[in-house]
Design an enzyme around this catalytic site. Structure first.
Site, mmCIF file in Angstrom:
data_model
loop_
_atom_site.group_PDB
_atom_site.id
_atom_site.type_symbol
_atom_site.label_atom_id
_atom_site.label_comp_id
_atom_site.label_asym_id
_atom_site.label_seq_id
_atom_site.Cartn_x
_atom_site.Cartn_y
_atom_site.Cartn_z
ATOM 1 N N ALA A 35 65.090 40.350 51.085
ATOM 2 C CA ALA A 35 64.572 39.435 52.114
ATOM 3 C C ALA A 35 64.731 40.049 53.497
ATOM 4 O O ALA A 35 63.810 39.976 54.330
ATOM 5 C CB ALA A 35 65.297 38.095 52.034
ATOM 6 N N LYS A 86 60.975 41.420 43.253
ATOM 7 C CA LYS A 86 60.088 41.883 44.336
ATOM 8 C C LYS A 86 59.949 43.408 44.353
ATOM 9 O O LYS A 86 58.875 43.920 44.664
ATOM 10 C CB LYS A 86 60.573 41.357 45.686
ATOM 11 C CG LYS A 86 60.398 39.842 45.814
ATOM 12 C CD LYS A 86 60.801 39.344 47.180
ATOM 13 C CE LYS A 86 60.812 37.827 47.204
ATOM 14 N NZ LYS A 86 61.167 37.273 48.510
#
Ligand code: NDP
Length: 286
Positions: free
Chosen positions: A138, A72
């Site tokens: 996250a 990510k």
């Protein structure tokens, strides 16, 4: 760009590992609701290969990528431009390849979490004290949406406290309201919070629940992990949490947001949740 409908509707998820990903089933189920014909595959990418892979995928006519662990932040650095959520988190989970050859990065994890908590579980966060466990990608992706939902307190607790401190420092520069955010080590967790969100991967890394049982008593507990990995969810339920849920809903909701960004259509997520639960309960998926 050459090719017919097939090429123009090519999507994939990239990660390492990737075998466990449910994104293809979810996106194909969304597509079926609208009669959309799409290709959605999963790609295992070497740890240093994200940029080259994404470039080759776009050059071959790919329209969009979902990005999972550990890429990510690579994706954030790769894209030409990004939305506010991705910019704040420094992390991208959805890429749109544009007809002019450019790429736009978005982060749908925060919207996914908030939609699941509010609309599926009926929990509104205005005025709540929230304990966020973890300070990885996250956790970073959900800080701004949590702050924007009006929480009274957002405590970020992490094994390595310096990462929690860095996350708080970063968001304090974006979020004007003072005194809402704080960083803690796992040994400094308060006795109570209204909402506790597990954004750690302790259940994947072989660790144990980083909390005293008394902390979850009476709290709404949310585990971003799901299925076999939702150890925190099961533990909180066994230790008198008010309610304890896993992260399958977040997974489906973040995918729905990606589907919206790619196709401008809002799928029925409840139907796909039912299909996914059935699939995961099947003996071959254990
Ligand atoms: P990262 O690797 O970026 O971060 C991992 C976090 O877990 C860090 O804060 C790390 O602490 C902590 N951690 C790891 N092992 C332990 C342990 N034994 N005890 C305490 N803390 C530990 O991962 P992500 O942030 O990307 O993902 C976190 C989890 O959330 C994963 O399990 C992932 O599957 C899940 N997830 C679910 C989503 C969904 O849609 N449902 C979406 C995104 C993620 P430290 O910094 O000290 O190493």
């Amino acid at each position: 760009m050459t090719g017919g409908m097939y090429l123009e509707n090519r999507y994939a998820v990239v990660g390492n590992p990737i075998a466990q990903s449910r994104s293809p089933e979810i996106h194909l189920a969304f597509a079926a609701q609208f009669g959309d014909v799409i290709e959605y595959t999963k790609h295992l990418v070497t740890l240093d290969g994200f940029g080259a892979h994404a470039q080759a995928f776009a050059a071959a006519g790919g329209c969009g990528l979902n990005v999972t662990v550990p890429f990510k932040t690579h994706a954030f650095k790769f894209v030409d431009e990004c939305d506010d959520a991705a910019a704040a988190a420094g992390s991208v989970n959805t890429i749109l390849f544009q007809p002019d050859g450019g790429s736009r990065g978005c982060n749908t994890d925060g919207v996914g979490l908030l939609n699941d908590i509010k609309y599926r579980h009926g929990v509104y966060l205005t005025g709540a004290s929230v304990l966020l466990l973890g300070a990885g990608g996250a956790a970073a992706g959900v800080v701004l949406p949590l702050l924007n939902s009006g929480v009274a307190q957002l405590m970020i607790a992490n094994r390595s406290k310096d990462k929690a401190l860095a996350l708080v420092a970063k968001f304090e520069t974006i979020f004007a309201q003072k005194g809402v955010l704080s960083a803690l080590g796992l040994d400094e967790i308060p006795s109570k919070a209204d909402v506790i969100i597990n954004a750690t991967s302790f259940s994947l890394t072989g660790g144990s629940v980083p909390l005293k049982p008394s902390v979850v008593q009476g709290a709404f507990c949310y585990d971003m992990n799901y299925g076999k990995s939702a150890e925190f969810c099961r533990w909180a339920s066994a230790n008198a949490a008010k309610c304890s849920v896993d992260g399958l809903g977040m997974l489906v909701e973040q995918a729905a947001e990606a589907y919206w960004l790619w196709h401008a259509k809002r799928p029925n997520t409840e139907a796909v949740m039912t299909q996914l639960k059935r699939l995961m309960a099947a003996p071959e998926h254990g």
